[in-house]
Scaffold this active site. Structure first.
Site, PDB file in Angstrom:
ATOM      1  N   CYS A   1     -33.664 -22.828 -11.990  1.00 23.56           N
ATOM      2  CA  CYS A   1     -33.478 -24.286 -11.380  1.00 23.56           C
ATOM      3  C   CYS A   1     -34.551 -25.515 -12.289  1.00 23.56           C
ATOM      4  CB  CYS A   1     -33.884 -24.069 -10.472  1.00 23.56           C
ATOM      5  SG  CYS A   1     -34.026 -26.178  -9.144  1.00 23.56           S
TER       6      CYS A   1
ATOM      7  N   CYS B   1     -35.746 -27.419 -11.300  1.00 19.51           N
ATOM      8  CA  CYS B   1     -37.327 -28.043 -10.444  1.00 19.51           C
ATOM      9  C   CYS B   1     -38.999 -27.338 -11.105  1.00 19.51           C
ATOM     10  CB  CYS B   1     -36.844 -27.776  -9.514  1.00 19.51           C
ATOM     11  SG  CYS B   1     -36.657 -26.140  -8.522  1.00 19.51           S
TER      12      CYS B   1
ATOM     13  N   HIS C   1     -36.331 -19.952  -4.856  1.00 20.39           N
ATOM     14  CA  HIS C   1     -35.333 -19.565  -5.378  1.00 20.39           C
ATOM     15  C   HIS C   1     -35.325 -18.016  -5.691  1.00 20.39           C
ATOM     16  CE1 HIS C   1     -33.893 -23.559  -5.886  1.00 20.39           C
ATOM     17  NE2 HIS C   1     -34.776 -23.545  -6.727  1.00 20.39           N
TER      18      HIS C   1
ATOM     19  N   CYS D   1     -35.243 -28.906  -3.752  1.00 23.51           N
ATOM     20  CA  CYS D   1     -36.104 -28.676  -4.342  1.00 23.51           C
ATOM     21  C   CYS D   1     -35.786 -30.300  -6.010  1.00 23.51           C
ATOM     22  CB  CYS D   1     -36.161 -27.418  -5.076  1.00 23.51           C
ATOM     23  SG  CYS D   1     -34.169 -26.867  -6.266  1.00 23.51           S
TER      24      CYS D   1
ATOM     25  N   HIS E   1     -20.299 -11.422  -6.866  1.00 23.60           N
ATOM     26  CA  HIS E   1     -19.967 -12.102  -6.032  1.00 23.60           C
ATOM     27  C   HIS E   1     -19.094 -13.330  -6.679  1.00 23.60           C
ATOM     28  CE1 HIS E   1     -22.001 -11.107  -2.660  1.00 23.60           C
ATOM     29  NE2 HIS E   1     -23.226 -10.788  -3.133  1.00 23.60           N
TER      30      HIS E   1
END
Length: 749
Positions: free
Chosen positions: A282, A284, A290, A366, A418
């Site tokens: 990420c 951030c 995470h 975040c 997924h």
């Protein structure tokens, strides 16, 4: 000119930076006139004539050299002392004339000094025609000398390459150059006086240096031949080897291809990993918020290195998946959106992504950016990491299928099971295992591929991609809770469509965490459903979506189950009974660092054939919980129409592992006794004998119960004369209602 013969640049870097006067000469202010042009010679002759008649030519300073002419040593000393001694040297030789002037604009530091500059003039003679012609002749001879050296060197190199003796190039070249220099001295330097002695001294010094170089080369070559630890190349390059010379490899490092030993690859377990996948994080910059972060891969890879497993395995080359490979499972627009280069993504045709479910990225709490509230997106690194993960799994599967390695484990991220055809979700962008299966089908023409997914979350993407495909059997063991656990798909009634009916098997645990599923439940699922169906399918390769989030240590929202690392090792070992051991694992989920390291270690040890940790005794004697028994019975009821082989194991669903092994031992003894009776008395045409009972030769009385459980059914429905590896999976129709079921003992036999 003496300084020019020494190869020293006569620029402002040599002379002091504040010379008092530079005469304004046409050669400086105007266009450059080469010294060989008639105009320049006429100008020189005119200057000499003016000197003899007493006239002072414009721009020429006379009488600036009261003493002897400047020597080469003085010029060299001036270069060395330009910063230290300042103006002392030049004032000592009378270079200053008491006049301070400015350097004209036409004079640059990189331009050579004009021939009429005071530094280059003598006291009484500026430049005589004889001196000029002699210097020009010497310059031409030096040019011819250089060209001759190049021709000699090229000839020697050509001869050396034809004889494959490149190591002698240096000595032959230097010998030819020395001989040529001696010839040049005889031909060109016979009528020299003081200048001849200076040039002869320089040539003698050059020959002496070359002789020293040759001696050094011989000593180095002798050392390299006498010691195995000597360097395999010359430590000093001779002076004649200039930077502008053609590239030639010298020394004993040049070895013929016949002498090079080919790289040997060990037929063992393969591992694939690339640090590029660590960059996906990420924006951030805080991984504490995470779950899916780079520390997962770093921890697993460090554990495999610490335990020495990496050194025992074959490292598989990592690479990124191509856009064409990604499009085998994902739409074109989806592939370009998440797989294109960040620079090219700005020029993406929006019409290609209009039909995608995702319309925009979201801002995470975040401060980062994500596809959804969980799946972070990094504009610079996510695309490359996702393509690298898919490419690594493809490469591992290919090498496993082609028997370049026995089996393998891909330590990759982000996960992929997924990822659907047009949708990213659950930390996943590209369905790595599905893409690898597609590539095996397209490139290697494999007909039967088994995908086992033991991640605690259902692989909705993998199921969607192969839902109508009869060449890929997908078996998933996951938490379902009647559709109330992420992602909500994977119910036991989802068996496939069209040609894929029966090739999608979901073991969907329900009942929540009362109690949580553990080793006993997973081993029962493998014993009664997974392995019987897999043996009947007879795959050519097994791909495993190896998620470890069902392991103990994960919070209830992430799974909450209690599967141990030894159980993952046991499941891996059982899968190695299939496809001649061609099994490839790819990391999916798992977020407790210690647990996923333990599970990965046990899986790799199982792949290598090492002894793995045994199951805990309490798990071996514990029966599956009631919720698990109900789930397994429901799955058998649904899948029995497509895979009748699982019916004969239905009565053992409620057994503990120890009870199942004991029951299997009794069955083996019964089968062995019946086989012995048939061999002694012979089987009469009307005698009753269970269908498919094997002979005593195929089952040894000394076989352990665990080995029988791992290897499969004792009573196979395949006739002995049929090669099960060449047949396609056949699903027998369910028995007619008029048929009376056999009792448990007879059916088990």
């Amino acid at each position: 000119m003496a300084a020019a013969r020494l190869g020293m640049p006569l620029t402002g870097h040599v002379l002091h930076g504040i010379l008092p006067y530079y005469p304004s000469l046409p050669v400086i202010d105007g266009e450059f006139t080469p010294p060989t042009s008639p105009a320049f010679i006429q100008h020189q002759m005119k200057s000499l004539e003016q000197t003899r008649t007493g006239a002072r030519p414009s721009g020429i300073v006379t009488g600036v050299y009261p003493g002897a002419p400047i020597t080469d040593a003085q010029v060299a000393q001036a270069r060395l002392n330009r910063f230290a001694s300042g103006d002392e040297f030049f004032s000592s030789v009378g270079l200053f004339c008491g006049r301070t002037g400015h350097r004209p604009l036409g004079r640059t530091q990189s331009a050579p000094l004009p021939l009429l500059h005071p530094v280059l003039q003598s006291q009484s003679i500026i430049m005589t025609p004889e001196r000029y012609l002699r210097d020009k002749q010497l310059y031409d001879q030096q040019q011819q000398h250089s060209l001759l050296n190049q021709r000699i060197r090229q000839t020697v190199l050509t001869r050396a390459s034809s004889k494959n003796h490149v190591e002698n190039v240096e000595e032959e070249t230097e010998a030819a150059v020395a001989q040529e220099m001696r010839d040049q001295e005889v031909i060109d330097l016979t009528e020299r006086s003081s200048d001849d002695s200076e040039l002869a001294r320089q040539q003698r010094e050059r020959e002496s240096f070359l002789q020293q170089q040759r001696e050094l080369m011989r000593q180095t070559h002798t050392i390299s031949e006498g010691s195995s630890f000597a360097p395999r190349h010359h430590s000093v390059r001779p002076l004649s080897r200039a930077l502008s010379s053609p590239l030639v490899t010298l020394g004993s490092s040049v070895v013929s291809q016949e002498g090079l030993a080919p790289t040997r690859h060990t037929f063992t377990t393969g591992l694939v990993f690339d640090s590029l996948m660590l960059k996906h994080q990420c924006v951030c910059g805080d991984n504490s918020g995470h779950l899916e972060h780079s520390g997962r891969l770093q921890s697993i890879w460090a554990r495999l290195q610490e335990t020495g497993l990496v050194a025992r395995c074959e490292r598989v080359r990592s690479r990124k998946a191509t856009l064409e490979e990604l499009q085998s499972c994902h739409s074109e627009g989806y592939t370009y959106l998440f797989g294109a280069n960040p620079l090219n993504r700005q020029r993406l045709d929006m019409s290609k992504i209009e039909d995608l479910p995702i319309k925009s990225f979201v801002v995470l709490p975040c401060g980062g950016i994500g596809v959804d509230s969980d799946t972070t997106w990094n504009e610079l690194h996510t695309s490359g990491a996702a393509k690298m993960a898919a490419g690594c799994v493809i490469e591992l599967a290919m090498k496993t299928a082609t028997k370049e390695i026995k089996n393998g484990f891909a330590v990759v991220r982000p996960p992929g099971h997924h990822a659907e055809h047009r949708q990213a979700m659950g930390f996943c962008f590209f369905n790595s295992v599905a893409i690898a299966a597609k590539q095996l089908r397209q490139k290697l023409r494999l007909e039967r591929i088994l995908i086992v997914d033991w991640d605690v979350h259902h692989g909705n993407g993998t199921q969607q991609i192969f839902y109508d495909d009869s060449h890929v059997l997908y078996i998933s063991i996951h938490r379902h809770d009647e559709g109330n656990f992420f992602p909500g798909t994977g119910g036991p009634e989802e068996v496939g469509v069209d040609n894929g009916v029966g090739f999608n098997v979901n073991i969907a645990w329900s009942g929540g965490l009362s109690p949580p599923m553990g080793d006993a439940e997973y081993m029962a699922a493998f014993r009664t459903i997974v392995m019987p169906i897999a043996r009947e399918f007879n795959p050519e390769i097994v791909l495993v979506s190896a998620g470890f989030d069902a392991a103990v240590g994960h919070a209830p929202p992430l799974g909450g189950y209690k599967v141990t690392a030894s159980c993952f090792g046991q499941m891996t070992r059982q899968l190695l009974q299939l496809a001649e051991g061609r099994v490839a694992l790819a990391l999916e989920g798992g977020y407790d660092l210690t647990v996923i390291c333990d599970a990965s270690q046990e899986c790799v040890r199982a792949l290598l054939g090492d002894n793995i940790l045994p199951l805990r005794e309490e798990e071996m004697i514990r029966k599956p919980c009631q919720a698990a028994v109900e789930t397994l019975k429901r799955t058998v009821d649904i899948q029995a129409a497509h895979w009748p082989c699982i019916k004969r194991w239905a009565h053992t669903i409620g057994y503990s592992l120890v009870e199942a092994q004991q029951k299997e031992k009794e069955e083996v003894e019964t089968v062995t006794a019946l086989a012995s009776l048939s061999m002694v008395h012979g089987t009469q045409p009307g005698s009753v004998f269970p269908l498919g009972v094997v002979s005593a030769a195929s089952i040894s009385p000394s076989s352990s119960p665990s080995s029988v459980i791992a290897t499969g059914d004792v009573a196979s429905s395949t006739p002995p004369e049929v090669d099960s590896r060449q047949r396609t999976p056949e699903r027998s129709p369910p028995p007619a209602e008029s048929e009376e079921p056999m009792d448990q003992d007879t059916d088990a036999k």
